[in-house]
Enzyme design. Structure first.
Site, PDB file in Angstrom:
ATOM      1  N   ARG A 192      30.154  -2.645  20.430  1.00  0.00           N
ATOM      2  CA  ARG A 192      29.125  -2.410  21.445  1.00  0.00           C
ATOM      3  C   ARG A 192      27.855  -1.919  20.767  1.00  0.00           C
ATOM      4  O   ARG A 192      27.854  -1.567  19.589  1.00  0.00           O
ATOM      5  CB  ARG A 192      29.602  -1.378  22.477  1.00  0.00           C
ATOM      6  CG  ARG A 192      29.802   0.004  21.891  1.00  0.00           C
ATOM      7  CD  ARG A 192      30.127   1.062  22.948  1.00  0.00           C
ATOM      8  NE  ARG A 192      30.247   2.380  22.319  1.00  0.00           N
ATOM      9  CZ  ARG A 192      30.407   3.519  22.968  1.00  0.00           C
ATOM     10  NH1 ARG A 192      30.502   3.532  24.278  1.00  0.00           N
ATOM     11  NH2 ARG A 192      30.494   4.661  22.322  1.00  0.00           N
TER      12      ARG A 192
ATOM     13  N   PHE B  72      34.554   1.733  21.631  1.00  0.00           N
ATOM     14  CA  PHE B  72      34.999   2.783  22.554  1.00  0.00           C
ATOM     15  C   PHE B  72      36.230   2.269  23.293  1.00  0.00           C
ATOM     16  O   PHE B  72      36.138   1.392  24.132  1.00  0.00           O
ATOM     17  CB  PHE B  72      33.898   3.177  23.543  1.00  0.00           C
ATOM     18  CG  PHE B  72      34.262   4.414  24.331  1.00  0.00           C
ATOM     19  CD1 PHE B  72      34.400   5.644  23.694  1.00  0.00           C
ATOM     20  CD2 PHE B  72      34.487   4.342  25.701  1.00  0.00           C
ATOM     21  CE1 PHE B  72      34.754   6.780  24.410  1.00  0.00           C
ATOM     22  CE2 PHE B  72      34.840   5.485  26.421  1.00  0.00           C
ATOM     23  CZ  PHE B  72      34.969   6.697  25.772  1.00  0.00           C
TER      24      PHE B  72
ATOM     25  N   GLN C 295      30.671  11.054  20.746  1.00  0.00           N
ATOM     26  CA  GLN C 295      31.047  12.415  20.366  1.00  0.00           C
ATOM     27  C   GLN C 295      31.303  12.494  18.857  1.00  0.00           C
ATOM     28  O   GLN C 295      30.885  13.446  18.180  1.00  0.00           O
ATOM     29  CB  GLN C 295      32.322  12.842  21.126  1.00  0.00           C
ATOM     30  CG  GLN C 295      32.103  13.115  22.617  1.00  0.00           C
ATOM     31  CD  GLN C 295      32.276  11.911  23.517  1.00  0.00           C
ATOM     32  OE1 GLN C 295      32.035  10.766  23.115  1.00  0.00           O
ATOM     33  NE2 GLN C 295      32.670  12.149  24.751  1.00  0.00           N
TER      34      GLN C 295
ATOM     35  N   HIS D  10      23.156   3.324  27.599  1.00  0.00           N
ATOM     36  CA  HIS D  10      24.100   2.211  27.739  1.00  0.00           C
ATOM     37  C   HIS D  10      23.401   0.852  27.691  1.00  0.00           C
ATOM     38  O   HIS D  10      22.339   0.658  28.296  1.00  0.00           O
ATOM     39  CB  HIS D  10      24.852   2.317  29.067  1.00  0.00           C
ATOM     40  CG  HIS D  10      25.606   3.599  29.225  1.00  0.00           C
ATOM     41  ND1 HIS D  10      26.588   4.010  28.347  1.00  0.00           N
ATOM     42  CD2 HIS D  10      25.529   4.570  30.171  1.00  0.00           C
ATOM     43  CE1 HIS D  10      27.075   5.175  28.745  1.00  0.00           C
ATOM     44  NE2 HIS D  10      26.443   5.541  29.841  1.00  0.00           N
TER      45      HIS D  10
ATOM     46  N   THR E 268      -3.774  36.290  28.607  1.00  0.00           N
ATOM     47  CA  THR E 268      -3.272  34.991  28.131  1.00  0.00           C
ATOM     48  C   THR E 268      -4.427  34.175  27.553  1.00  0.00           C
ATOM     49  O   THR E 268      -4.237  33.387  26.632  1.00  0.00           O
ATOM     50  CB  THR E 268      -2.559  34.209  29.249  1.00  0.00           C
ATOM     51  OG1 THR E 268      -3.499  33.784  30.224  1.00  0.00           O
ATOM     52  CG2 THR E 268      -1.477  35.050  29.907  1.00  0.00           C
ATOM     53  N   ASP E 269      -5.618  34.394  28.076  1.00  0.00           N
ATOM     54  CA  ASP E 269      -6.793  33.699  27.534  1.00  0.00           C
ATOM     55  C   ASP E 269      -7.053  34.122  26.085  1.00  0.00           C
ATOM     56  O   ASP E 269      -7.410  33.298  25.243  1.00  0.00           O
ATOM     57  CB  ASP E 269      -8.019  34.005  28.413  1.00  0.00           C
ATOM     58  CG  ASP E 269      -9.200  33.130  28.061  1.00  0.00           C
ATOM     59  OD1 ASP E 269      -9.094  31.897  28.231  1.00  0.00           O
ATOM     60  OD2 ASP E 269     -10.217  33.663  27.569  1.00  0.00           O
TER      61      ASP E 269
ATOM     62  N   LYS F   7       0.242  32.201  27.163  1.00  0.00           N
ATOM     63  CA  LYS F   7      -0.423  30.940  27.496  1.00  0.00           C
ATOM     64  C   LYS F   7       0.484  29.796  27.060  1.00  0.00           C
ATOM     65  O   LYS F   7       0.907  29.731  25.908  1.00  0.00           O
ATOM     66  CB  LYS F   7      -1.777  30.839  26.792  1.00  0.00           C
ATOM     67  CG  LYS F   7      -2.660  29.747  27.350  1.00  0.00           C
ATOM     68  CD  LYS F   7      -3.115  30.050  28.781  1.00  0.00           C
ATOM     69  CE  LYS F   7      -4.480  30.679  28.837  1.00  0.00           C
ATOM     70  NZ  LYS F   7      -4.832  31.138  30.203  1.00  0.00           N
TER      71      LYS F   7
ATOM     72  N   ASN G  21      23.737   8.830  26.122  1.00  0.00           N
ATOM     73  CA  ASN G  21      24.299   7.536  25.716  1.00  0.00           C
ATOM     74  C   ASN G  21      23.517   6.450  26.458  1.00  0.00           C
ATOM     75  O   ASN G  21      23.718   6.226  27.653  1.00  0.00           O
ATOM     76  CB  ASN G  21      25.791   7.499  26.070  1.00  0.00           C
ATOM     77  CG  ASN G  21      26.503   6.330  25.411  1.00  0.00           C
ATOM     78  OD1 ASN G  21      25.864   5.467  24.822  1.00  0.00           O
ATOM     79  ND2 ASN G  21      27.829   6.307  25.521  1.00  0.00           N
TER      80      ASN G  21
HETATM   81  O1  LIG Z   1      30.959   7.238  23.289  1.00  0.00           O
HETATM   82  C1  LIG Z   1      31.333   7.347  24.476  1.00  0.00           C
HETATM   83  N1  LIG Z   1      31.884   8.525  24.896  1.00  0.00           N
HETATM   84  C2  LIG Z   1      32.321   8.712  26.168  1.00  0.00           C
HETATM   85  O2  LIG Z   1      32.824   9.813  26.509  1.00  0.00           O
HETATM   86  C3  LIG Z   1      32.171   7.645  27.069  1.00  0.00           C
HETATM   87  N2  LIG Z   1      32.486   7.493  28.377  1.00  0.00           N
HETATM   88  C4  LIG Z   1      32.084   6.230  28.726  1.00  0.00           C
HETATM   89  O3  LIG Z   1      32.185   5.759  29.884  1.00  0.00           O
HETATM   90  N3  LIG Z   1      31.554   5.576  27.658  1.00  0.00           N
HETATM   91  C5  LIG Z   1      31.598   6.433  26.614  1.00  0.00           C
HETATM   92  N4  LIG Z   1      31.190   6.311  25.319  1.00  0.00           N
END
Ligand SMILES: O=c1[nH]c(=O)c2[nH]c(=O)[nH]c2[nH]1
Length: 297
Positions: A175, A158, A218, A246, A57-58, A12, A244
């Site tokens: 950023r 970045f 990363q 943005h 399952t009940d 369930k 991410n």
């Molecule tokens: O931290 C980031 N990693 C990426 O691999 C990446 N690629 C991107 O366009 N912006 C970012 N920012």
């Protein structure tokens, strides 16, 4: 050459249950979503429809409610382990189980007279997650969280990426960094203080996110995973999935305004998606655990 039944499990899904601990006048609530699935000798029902072995399952749903009543819920992990053991110990045809529990957060309402005994406010979209995988006597507990949305308004850069065909992204030394953390980790023990472990890992993830001066998401991801593994020795591996989120600086030039990193457009898609496993070399995760804990298909 023939056609045969492959791996299978059934149960369930998404038993929504709220458990009220009334041991004291100051109530505690546990709000969960439980998915119970059994593994074992269920060939007959698949091949002929003979249901002699099938724990309905009940019945599995009712067992979730009954075990909450008889033993309470101290943590999603403990509850999932208790459910898995209940089914495997009780029925010969059941050799294994997958029990998944999601927990939703509620906070006690603070009133002018202090914390209220039995009034709560629902938290954010964040959920605590666990999956217990039991195969005979072997048990593995995989826990995690999802929907933990975090943002840094500076301390993120970045740059230095290759300027290849189709590159248009402008390098930045300042950023916004924002993500919604999904983290999943495998324990090397089935006997832990689950709530303390969860809190420690969550705090380690947040600490690393906040304090790492980020040159890429990363790098931040790795720091978060490393921090979690350093904080709890009984975690063998952690996997992180970080969208991410943005935030693009709005160009205010045409109105004669500058924009010193104050006004951003919060885009919802597309988004970068950064994912990795951070592993403890000396404590490898047993083969197949990630697959067994995950979605079937
Ligand atoms: O931290 C980031 N990693 C990426 O691999 C990446 N690629 C991107 O366009 N912006 C970012 N920012």
């Amino acid at each position: 050459m023939g056609i045969v039944l492959g791996p299978n499990r059934y149960g369930k899904a998404e038993v929504r249950m709220v458990f009220v601990n009334r041991e004291s006048p100051v109530h505690e609530i546990t709000d969960v979503n439980v998915t119970s699935q059994l593994i074992g000798d269920f060939v007959d029902t698949h091949l002929t429809g003979a249901n002699d072995a099938v724990i309905a399952t009940d019945t599995q749903k009712n067992t979730v409610y009954a075990l909450a009543r008889t033993g309470g819920i101290t943590s999603p992990e403990e509850f999932a382990l208790r459910l898995a053991r209940n089914f495997v110990d009780q029925y010969d045809q059941v050799t294994g189980a997958r029990m998944a529990v999601e927990q939703f957060g509620w906070t006690r309402i603070s009133t002018s007279a202090g914390p209220h005994d039995h009034a709560f406010a629902k938290g954010t979209e964040e959920k605590r997650t666990t999956v217990v995988v039991k195969d005979g006597a072997a048990e593995h507990v995989v826990s995690g969280l999802t929907g933990l949305v975090v943002l840094k308004s500076t301390g993120s850069e970045f740059w230095g990426f290759p300027q290849v065909d189709y590159t248009s992204l402008v390098e930045t030394a300042d950023r916004i960094l924002a993500t919604a953390v999904t983290a999943t980790w495998v324990h090397s023990s089935t006997d832990l203080d689950w709530n303390a472990t969860f809190t420690t890992i969550r705090e380690a993830l947040l600490e690393a996110f906040a304090t790492t001066h980020s040159l890429s998401l990363q790098q931040t991801l790795y720091a978060m995973g490393k921090g979690a593994l350093e904080a709890v020795p009984e975690v063998a591996e952690i996997r992180l999935s970080l969208p991410n989120k943005h935030h693009f600086l709005v160009d205010l030039d045409k109105w004669g305004l500058d924009n010193p990193n104050q006004v951003f457009f919060a885009a919802d898609r597309p988004y970068g998606l950064i994912e990795a496993a951070i592993v403890r070399e000396e404590a490898p995760v047993p083969t197949g655990i990630w697959a067994a804990a995950g979605l079937f298909a």
